[in-house]
Design a protein around this motif. Structure first.
Motif, PDB file in Angstrom:
ATOM      1  N   ASN A  54     132.655 -13.199  96.544  1.00 52.90           N
ATOM      2  CA  ASN A  54     131.792 -12.689  95.480  1.00 52.90           C
ATOM      3  C   ASN A  54     130.981 -11.473  95.916  1.00 52.90           C
ATOM      4  O   ASN A  54     130.205 -10.938  95.139  1.00 52.90           O
ATOM      5  CB  ASN A  54     130.862 -13.785  94.965  1.00 52.90           C
ATOM      6  CG  ASN A  54     129.879 -14.269  96.003  1.00 52.90           C
ATOM      7  OD1 ASN A  54     129.822 -13.765  97.113  1.00 52.90           O
ATOM      8  ND2 ASN A  54     129.096 -15.263  95.638  1.00 52.90           N
ATOM      9  N   ASP A  83     128.747 -11.341  98.535  1.00 47.17           N
ATOM     10  CA  ASP A  83     127.580 -11.648  99.363  1.00 47.17           C
ATOM     11  C   ASP A  83     127.947 -11.505 100.835  1.00 47.17           C
ATOM     12  O   ASP A  83     129.058 -11.797 101.240  1.00 47.17           O
ATOM     13  CB  ASP A  83     127.100 -13.074  99.114  1.00 47.17           C
ATOM     14  CG  ASP A  83     126.477 -13.245  97.745  1.00 47.17           C
ATOM     15  OD1 ASP A  83     126.232 -12.227  97.080  1.00 47.17           O
ATOM     16  OD2 ASP A  83     126.257 -14.396  97.347  1.00 47.17           O
ATOM     17  N   ARG A  94     122.532 -10.440  99.254  1.00 44.68           N
ATOM     18  CA  ARG A  94     123.252 -10.423  97.978  1.00 44.68           C
ATOM     19  C   ARG A  94     123.313  -8.990  97.473  1.00 44.68           C
ATOM     20  O   ARG A  94     122.287  -8.352  97.276  1.00 44.68           O
ATOM     21  CB  ARG A  94     122.583 -11.333  96.973  1.00 44.68           C
ATOM     22  CG  ARG A  94     122.725 -12.792  97.382  1.00 44.68           C
ATOM     23  CD  ARG A  94     122.123 -13.693  96.380  1.00 44.68           C
ATOM     24  NE  ARG A  94     120.712 -13.877  96.711  1.00 44.68           N
ATOM     25  CZ  ARG A  94     119.907 -14.674  96.055  1.00 44.68           C
ATOM     26  NH1 ARG A  94     120.332 -15.335  95.019  1.00 44.68           N
ATOM     27  NH2 ARG A  94     118.657 -14.795  96.424  1.00 44.68           N
ATOM     28  N   TYR A  97     121.551  -8.457  93.715  1.00 47.26           N
ATOM     29  CA  TYR A  97     120.468  -9.406  93.457  1.00 47.26           C
ATOM     30  C   TYR A  97     119.574  -8.961  92.297  1.00 47.26           C
ATOM     31  O   TYR A  97     119.172  -9.760  91.472  1.00 47.26           O
ATOM     32  CB  TYR A  97     119.630  -9.595  94.722  1.00 47.26           C
ATOM     33  CG  TYR A  97     118.505 -10.570  94.569  1.00 47.26           C
ATOM     34  CD1 TYR A  97     118.751 -11.936  94.566  1.00 47.26           C
ATOM     35  CD2 TYR A  97     117.193 -10.143  94.426  1.00 47.26           C
ATOM     36  CE1 TYR A  97     117.727 -12.851  94.413  1.00 47.26           C
ATOM     37  CE2 TYR A  97     116.165 -11.047  94.279  1.00 47.26           C
ATOM     38  CZ  TYR A  97     116.435 -12.394  94.271  1.00 47.26           C
ATOM     39  OH  TYR A  97     115.410 -13.293  94.121  1.00 47.26           O
ATOM     40  N   THR A 122     128.658 -13.018  83.053  1.00 52.64           N
ATOM     41  CA  THR A 122     128.411 -14.277  83.755  1.00 52.64           C
ATOM     42  C   THR A 122     126.907 -14.519  83.825  1.00 52.64           C
ATOM     43  O   THR A 122     126.104 -13.610  83.594  1.00 52.64           O
ATOM     44  CB  THR A 122     128.963 -14.230  85.194  1.00 52.64           C
ATOM     45  OG1 THR A 122     128.248 -13.229  85.936  1.00 52.64           O
ATOM     46  CG2 THR A 122     130.457 -13.922  85.222  1.00 52.64           C
ATOM     47  N   ARG A 149     125.377 -14.989  86.501  1.00 53.94           N
ATOM     48  CA  ARG A 149     124.920 -14.195  87.652  1.00 53.94           C
ATOM     49  C   ARG A 149     124.507 -12.784  87.213  1.00 53.94           C
ATOM     50  O   ARG A 149     123.488 -12.260  87.659  1.00 53.94           O
ATOM     51  CB  ARG A 149     126.019 -14.124  88.703  1.00 53.94           C
ATOM     52  CG  ARG A 149     125.588 -13.431  89.950  1.00 53.94           C
ATOM     53  CD  ARG A 149     126.686 -13.442  90.977  1.00 53.94           C
ATOM     54  NE  ARG A 149     126.208 -12.814  92.179  1.00 53.94           N
ATOM     55  CZ  ARG A 149     126.533 -13.186  93.394  1.00 53.94           C
ATOM     56  NH1 ARG A 149     127.364 -14.183  93.571  1.00 53.94           N
ATOM     57  NH2 ARG A 149     126.050 -12.567  94.436  1.00 53.94           N
ATOM     58  N   HIS A 150     125.274 -12.177  86.307  1.00 48.46           N
ATOM     59  CA  HIS A 150     124.907 -10.868  85.761  1.00 48.46           C
ATOM     60  C   HIS A 150     123.595 -10.965  84.989  1.00 48.46           C
ATOM     61  O   HIS A 150     122.748 -10.071  85.071  1.00 48.46           O
ATOM     62  CB  HIS A 150     125.990 -10.344  84.829  1.00 48.46           C
ATOM     63  CG  HIS A 150     127.261  -9.987  85.505  1.00 48.46           C
ATOM     64  ND1 HIS A 150     128.447  -9.875  84.827  1.00 48.46           N
ATOM     65  CD2 HIS A 150     127.548  -9.720  86.797  1.00 48.46           C
ATOM     66  CE1 HIS A 150     129.405  -9.556  85.667  1.00 48.46           C
ATOM     67  NE2 HIS A 150     128.877  -9.458  86.879  1.00 48.46           N
ATOM     68  N   ARG A 191     121.075 -13.205  85.371  1.00 48.43           N
ATOM     69  CA  ARG A 191     119.956 -13.384  86.297  1.00 48.43           C
ATOM     70  C   ARG A 191     119.624 -12.086  87.028  1.00 48.43           C
ATOM     71  O   ARG A 191     118.457 -11.732  87.201  1.00 48.43           O
ATOM     72  CB  ARG A 191     120.278 -14.484  87.312  1.00 48.43           C
ATOM     73  CG  ARG A 191     120.282 -15.867  86.737  1.00 48.43           C
ATOM     74  CD  ARG A 191     120.359 -16.934  87.820  1.00 48.43           C
ATOM     75  NE  ARG A 191     121.389 -16.689  88.817  1.00 48.43           N
ATOM     76  CZ  ARG A 191     122.623 -17.172  88.770  1.00 48.43           C
ATOM     77  NH1 ARG A 191     123.002 -17.917  87.752  1.00 48.43           N
ATOM     78  NH2 ARG A 191     123.482 -16.914  89.735  1.00 48.43           N
ATOM     79  N   SER A 192     120.656 -11.371  87.458  1.00 43.18           N
ATOM     80  CA  SER A 192     120.446 -10.113  88.163  1.00 43.18           C
ATOM     81  C   SER A 192     119.753  -9.089  87.268  1.00 43.18           C
ATOM     82  O   SER A 192     118.857  -8.375  87.698  1.00 43.18           O
ATOM     83  CB  SER A 192     121.796  -9.587  88.657  1.00 43.18           C
ATOM     84  OG  SER A 192     121.654  -8.337  89.255  1.00 43.18           O
TER      85      SER A 192
END
Length: 114
Positions: free
Chosen positions: A9, A11, A20, A23, A32, A34-35, A37-38
């Motif tokens: 991924n 990291d 990360r 981040y 996603t 993750r996108h 949250r980032s």
């Protein structure tokens, strides 16, 4: 030479810990959690320019960053499972001075005034 390991991924693991790569990155397309949250970590303003950022849902409505944080559990569930229930965030957009009539669909605050 440092010993480092890179996960699939992106990291990186170094002697000082996990680094990360995205981040706090302002993703334009949210695919996603993750996108999402980032993009939230990136902050409520775009750089450079300092324009307010907002989040567009799959139904075309716009949410302010405060409402995305407040309703994160519902939004992340919709993003994770691809549910088009009005909470699925698909993009992070920049609100400039010409979008004066744009309002948050959840709380009603004017997005140009953020």
């Amino acid at each position: 030479m440092t010993n480092a390991f890179t996960y699939s991924n992106g990291d990186h693991v170094t002697a000082s810990g996990i680094v990360r790569h995205d981040y706090a990155y302002g993703h334009h397309v949210i695919g996603t959690t993750r996108h999402l949250r980032s993009s939230l970590r990136h902050g409520p303003y775009a750089w450079p320019g300092g324009y307010a950022r907002a989040y567009m849902c799959s139904d075309g409505e716009t949410l302010c960053p405060a409402c995305v944080r407040a309703e994160y559990r519902q939004i992340s569930n919709s993003v994770r499972h691809g549910i088009n229930d009005g909470w699925q965030v698909i993009a992070c957009i920049v609100i400039d001075d010409t979008d004066t009539d744009e309002c948050c669909a959840h709380c009603g605050v004017g997005l140009a005034s953020l």
